[in-house]
Design an enzyme around this catalytic site. Structure first.
Site, PDB file in Angstrom:
ATOM      1  N   UNK A  38       0.814  -1.217   0.000  1.00  0.00           N
ATOM      2  CA  UNK A  38       0.000   0.000   0.000  1.00  0.00           C
ATOM      3  C   UNK A  38       0.848   1.267   0.000  1.00  0.00           C
ATOM      4  O   UNK A  38       0.336   2.351  -0.308  1.00  0.00           O
ATOM      5  CB  UNK A  38      -0.945  -0.002   1.202  1.00  0.00           C
ATOM      6  N   GLY A 158     -10.172 -13.775 -14.016  1.00  0.00           N
ATOM      7  CA  GLY A 158      -9.618 -12.444 -13.867  1.00  0.00           C
ATOM      8  C   GLY A 158      -9.003 -11.940 -15.155  1.00  0.00           C
ATOM      9  O   GLY A 158      -9.282 -12.464 -16.240  1.00  0.00           O
TER      10      GLY A 158
END
Length: 367
Positions: A38, A158
């Protein structure tokens, strides 16, 4: 499968992959990227400017949009069912491909739990260099698959892109009753704040990338980053909470500020009650701080008042978290019961770290 069996399954799978890699090429995933997890995300201030030209969307069935920077969108299907829609992906925070898959999937699933729901279906988001051993990618995908299985959802394919920097994550669709949706904008005066994981993953991961973190701490941070917020969120079925979010890329103070601003209140934080991962304070004192922490500070510093807080502690509070815990606003009378339930269901941690007061001159006060 009960919680104990799920934890055993996780340990067995992790140990198995450590002894049988299923790929030939030696690789250090963290050396292939500029920033890890992150901490690699665009800063909140930059994003806010980019979104200025995008009009807000209003619909009678859109229960949660992006007006409060919430964790996911929620769309009502009927009086009994609403869908939770989210996606998340990032760069590697560890070198082991399987563990990277576990961590990224844990992070991606978290938003559904923060909204009070349960994940149903997930899809892979993959960026990976086609010149690398396909077995490495296979292990990333296996980690993601196993974590989705643990969540009770199903993984159904995906999309992929050939990219020099590996990235992985999931788009996730979850379900929640429209009357049980949690948001980050409903904290009430008199509530207390409960945090379910220790802070420091961004700083520790920066130290791991630099090769200066001990193995015991590496093992601890991996355990934290692969632990689903599912277990803490199970307590929401027993005790009604007012507001929730997960602590991820904008750091503890960034997400706390968003909750306070969205709820039009002030949140007081007691630093002494906040848990930190081992070695986090030492690394912060040495200046091992990810760039994302400084971006987070720049974004919220005008809305936060620090009262006698050391600089290195402040850095930790702004540290971008990877697969961080839940931050929950709950009536004070129910807080101890909530903490006990969370721990009983298997949450790694759960403790009271602050309280909600009437709006003051700042959205967040740290003491």
């Amino acid at each position: 499968m009960d919680i104990k069996k799920l934890k055993l399954h996780h340990r067995l799978e992790t140990n198995k992959l450590k002894t049988n890699k299923h790929y030939e090429e030696e690789v250090k995933l963290t050396q292939m990227v500029r920033a890890a997890g992150u901490a690699a995300k665009l800063g909140p201030e930059y994003l806010a400017k980019a979104l200025e030209i995008i009009p807000q969307v209003f619909n009678k069935d859109l229960l949660v949009g992006y007006e409060h920077s919430d964790d996911a969108a929620v769309y009502r299907i009927n009086s009994e069912t609403a869908l939770i829609l989210t996606l998340d992906f990032f760069t590697p925070v560890v070198d082991d491909p399987y563990l990277f898959g576990l961590i990224s999937a844990t992070n991606s699933l978290s938003d559904v739990y923060a909204m009070g729901g349960k994940p149903l279906v997930a899809m892979n988001i993959v960026c990976f260099p086609a010149c690398k051993d396909v077995g490495i990618l296979a292990q990333i995908l296996k980690g993601g698959f196993d974590k989705v299985q643990e969540s009770g959802a199903i993984l159904v394919g995906g999309h992929s892109v050939d990219d020099n920097e590996p990235k992985y994550g999931l788009s996730v669709c979850g379900i929640v009753h429209p009357g049980r949706v949690l948001s980050n904008s409903a904290a009430k005066v008199g509530d207390v704040l409960v945090l379910t994981k220790p802070l420091g993953t961004g700083i520790i991961n920066t130290g791991i990338k630099a090769g200066i973190v001990g193995q015991q701490t590496v093992d601890e941070v991996v355990k934290i980053m692969t632990h689903l917020n599912k277990y803490a969120a199970l307590a929401f079925d027993d005790i009604r909470v007012n507001s929730a979010t997960d602590v991820t890329g904008f750091g503890f103070l960034g997400h706390t500020m968003e909750m306070a601003r969205g709820s039009d209140v002030t949140i007081e934080i007691t630093v002494a009650q906040i848990p930190f991962i081992a070695e986090t304070e030492e690394l912060a004192k040495s200046g091992i701080i990810p760039a994302g922490a400084y971006r987070n500070r720049d974004f919220v510093k005008n809305d936060v008042r620090m009262e006698g807080i050391a600089d290195h502690i402040s850095d930790i509070l702004y540290d971008p978290q990877t697969a961080g815990g839940l931050l929950v606003s709950v009536p004070e009378n129910d807080a101890k019961a909530l903490v006990a339930k969370m721990l009983a269901y298997g949450s790694l941690d759960a403790r009271i770290v602050g309280r909600v007061i009437p709006k003051a001159d700042k959205y967040v006060i740290v003491r």
